[in-house]
Design a protein around this motif. Sequence first.
Motif, PDB file in Angstrom:
ATOM      1  N   ASN A 161       9.030  45.127  18.664  1.00 56.30           N
ATOM      2  CA  ASN A 161       9.503  43.859  19.205  1.00 56.30           C
ATOM      3  C   ASN A 161      10.096  44.011  20.597  1.00 56.30           C
ATOM      4  O   ASN A 161       9.903  43.153  21.465  1.00 56.30           O
ATOM      5  CB  ASN A 161      10.548  43.259  18.258  1.00 56.30           C
ATOM      6  CG  ASN A 161       9.939  42.747  16.981  1.00 56.30           C
ATOM      7  OD1 ASN A 161       9.317  41.692  16.955  1.00 56.30           O
ATOM      8  ND2 ASN A 161      10.110  43.485  15.899  1.00 56.30           N
ATOM      9  N   SER A 162      10.832  45.078  20.819  1.00 55.94           N
ATOM     10  CA  SER A 162      11.425  45.309  22.129  1.00 55.94           C
ATOM     11  C   SER A 162      10.345  45.433  23.196  1.00 55.94           C
ATOM     12  O   SER A 162      10.429  44.830  24.269  1.00 55.94           O
ATOM     13  CB  SER A 162      12.278  46.578  22.090  1.00 55.94           C
ATOM     14  OG  SER A 162      12.820  46.850  23.362  1.00 55.94           O
ATOM     15  N   SER A 163       9.305  46.200  22.901  1.00 52.55           N
ATOM     16  CA  SER A 163       8.203  46.388  23.839  1.00 52.55           C
ATOM     17  C   SER A 163       7.514  45.073  24.175  1.00 52.55           C
ATOM     18  O   SER A 163       7.129  44.827  25.322  1.00 52.55           O
ATOM     19  CB  SER A 163       7.189  47.372  23.246  1.00 52.55           C
ATOM     20  OG  SER A 163       6.011  47.417  24.012  1.00 52.55           O
ATOM     21  N   GLY A 164       7.375  44.193  23.165  1.00 49.73           N
ATOM     22  CA  GLY A 164       6.739  42.900  23.399  1.00 49.73           C
ATOM     23  C   GLY A 164       7.483  42.061  24.410  1.00 49.73           C
ATOM     24  O   GLY A 164       6.879  41.443  25.302  1.00 49.73           O
ATOM     25  N   VAL A 165       8.817  42.012  24.300  1.00 50.69           N
ATOM     26  CA  VAL A 165       9.614  41.223  25.245  1.00 50.69           C
ATOM     27  C   VAL A 165       9.629  41.887  26.620  1.00 50.69           C
ATOM     28  O   VAL A 165       9.608  41.197  27.648  1.00 50.69           O
ATOM     29  CB  VAL A 165      11.041  41.006  24.708  1.00 50.69           C
ATOM     30  CG1 VAL A 165      11.903  40.290  25.742  1.00 50.69           C
ATOM     31  CG2 VAL A 165      11.002  40.188  23.413  1.00 50.69           C
ATOM     32  N   ILE A 166       9.664  43.206  26.655  1.00 46.78           N
ATOM     33  CA  ILE A 166       9.595  43.910  27.941  1.00 46.78           C
ATOM     34  C   ILE A 166       8.310  43.539  28.682  1.00 46.78           C
ATOM     35  O   ILE A 166       8.333  43.282  29.897  1.00 46.78           O
ATOM     36  CB  ILE A 166       9.689  45.436  27.723  1.00 46.78           C
ATOM     37  CG1 ILE A 166      11.114  45.828  27.315  1.00 46.78           C
ATOM     38  CG2 ILE A 166       9.278  46.192  28.985  1.00 46.78           C
ATOM     39  CD1 ILE A 166      11.264  47.279  26.899  1.00 46.78           C
ATOM     40  N   ASP A 167       7.201  43.491  27.967  1.00 48.15           N
ATOM     41  CA  ASP A 167       5.931  43.097  28.586  1.00 48.15           C
ATOM     42  C   ASP A 167       6.003  41.682  29.165  1.00 48.15           C
ATOM     43  O   ASP A 167       5.465  41.408  30.241  1.00 48.15           O
ATOM     44  CB  ASP A 167       4.796  43.177  27.565  1.00 48.15           C
ATOM     45  CG  ASP A 167       4.405  44.611  27.241  1.00 48.15           C
ATOM     46  OD1 ASP A 167       4.839  45.525  27.965  1.00 48.15           O
ATOM     47  OD2 ASP A 167       3.671  44.803  26.248  1.00 48.15           O
ATOM     48  N   VAL A 168       6.666  40.789  28.444  1.00 45.82           N
ATOM     49  CA  VAL A 168       6.804  39.407  28.892  1.00 45.82           C
ATOM     50  C   VAL A 168       7.612  39.327  30.188  1.00 45.82           C
ATOM     51  O   VAL A 168       7.203  38.677  31.159  1.00 45.82           O
ATOM     52  CB  VAL A 168       7.475  38.551  27.793  1.00 45.82           C
ATOM     53  CG1 VAL A 168       7.954  37.228  28.360  1.00 45.82           C
ATOM     54  CG2 VAL A 168       6.516  38.308  26.639  1.00 45.82           C
ATOM     55  N   VAL A 169       8.781  39.970  30.202  1.00 44.35           N
ATOM     56  CA  VAL A 169       9.640  39.921  31.394  1.00 44.35           C
ATOM     57  C   VAL A 169       8.939  40.580  32.582  1.00 44.35           C
ATOM     58  O   VAL A 169       8.997  40.069  33.709  1.00 44.35           O
ATOM     59  CB  VAL A 169      11.001  40.581  31.110  1.00 44.35           C
ATOM     60  CG1 VAL A 169      11.849  40.613  32.384  1.00 44.35           C
ATOM     61  CG2 VAL A 169      11.742  39.826  30.011  1.00 44.35           C
ATOM     62  N   ASN A 170       8.265  41.697  32.337  1.00 43.80           N
ATOM     63  CA  ASN A 170       7.533  42.358  33.417  1.00 43.80           C
ATOM     64  C   ASN A 170       6.439  41.455  33.979  1.00 43.80           C
ATOM     65  O   ASN A 170       6.202  41.414  35.199  1.00 43.80           O
ATOM     66  CB  ASN A 170       6.921  43.662  32.929  1.00 43.80           C
ATOM     67  CG  ASN A 170       7.950  44.757  32.725  1.00 43.80           C
ATOM     68  OD1 ASN A 170       9.063  44.670  33.242  1.00 43.80           O
ATOM     69  ND2 ASN A 170       7.589  45.794  31.979  1.00 43.80           N
TER      70      ASN A 170
END
Length: 333
Positions: A161-170
């Motif tokens: 889940n953390s990686s998913g949000v990181i991808d979004v913000v990036n």
Amino acid sequence: MTPTIKDVAKLANTSKSTVSRYLNGKPVKKQTEEAVRRAIAELNYHPNMNARRLVLDKTQEIGIVVDDITNRFYSAILKGVRRILDANGYDCVFYTLGLHHRKETDFLDLLYEGQVDGLIFVSFMRRSEDDVEEMKASSFPVVLIGDDAGVNEIPSIDVDNSSGVIDVVNYLYRIGHRDIAYISGPDGAAATKARMEGYQASIARLGLKLNPDLIVVSDWSNKGGYTAMQQLLEVGGFTAVVASNDESAFGAMSAMQEQGYNIPKDFSIVGFDDIDISSWSYPSLTTVRQPFEQMGSNAAQMLLEMIDSDGERSYSRDLLKPQLIVRSSCLTL
């Protein structure tokens, strides 16, 4: 008289051991397989499951325990579980915590009583460390889908889940956004903490200012997203919003449109989950797709490996990578 495996072998012109191999999902010659299948149909033969279980010392059944049978995401997970178990000759028995407030650990009795060969627990809610420790202590084949409460030595599978949000913000950063608000989720959901950590980590890594006023909480419902967006609009000072699930994203979109804002001209918005309506909304929602079916198939494969090794466990926390799905709800600045 009730037909036996000997009768099937005689009619199919093969041996009892070959029929047994076919019934247990083992490979046999295609021509023989067809002959055995015809013989079974003609005789209306049904295997004696009790005798089979005594010989194999197995029930050939796996228990699948879900916390809420109405959860829309579980169907894809269960599809993945069934695909692997069916291919390996196992049946599924489904259980739910239901309205009686049963705990997941109550279902360990199914293993102690020999009713199933293993259990897969499916829940996206936070698990207590005590409950997971009890599952671990059972020493039976058990796999968790979702939270593992930080307990080692019990196999579990979840989305990163953390990686998913990181991808979004990036992604939002790449298309020019620097002031990015965040709609968080309910405390009881296991993914809430990980998704918040992903947002905070990516904001820090990109050198952006973390503004606490641009972080609001929702209950992951449409109404919760709507209310959260109203709060954010009162604060202002942002160009994009990351909603930590799609339902709250749609509620947020309604609040913006109700106040006359255009998406994505005035504000960009991203969700998480990729529910069916995400591709049909206007504008279509940029979001994060979770590999639910793969979660189910990986969990089933992990459980079968444990069963084949007589319950021996090798700790594995398998975090599957979600996929960013870019649609029309974001604008390049």
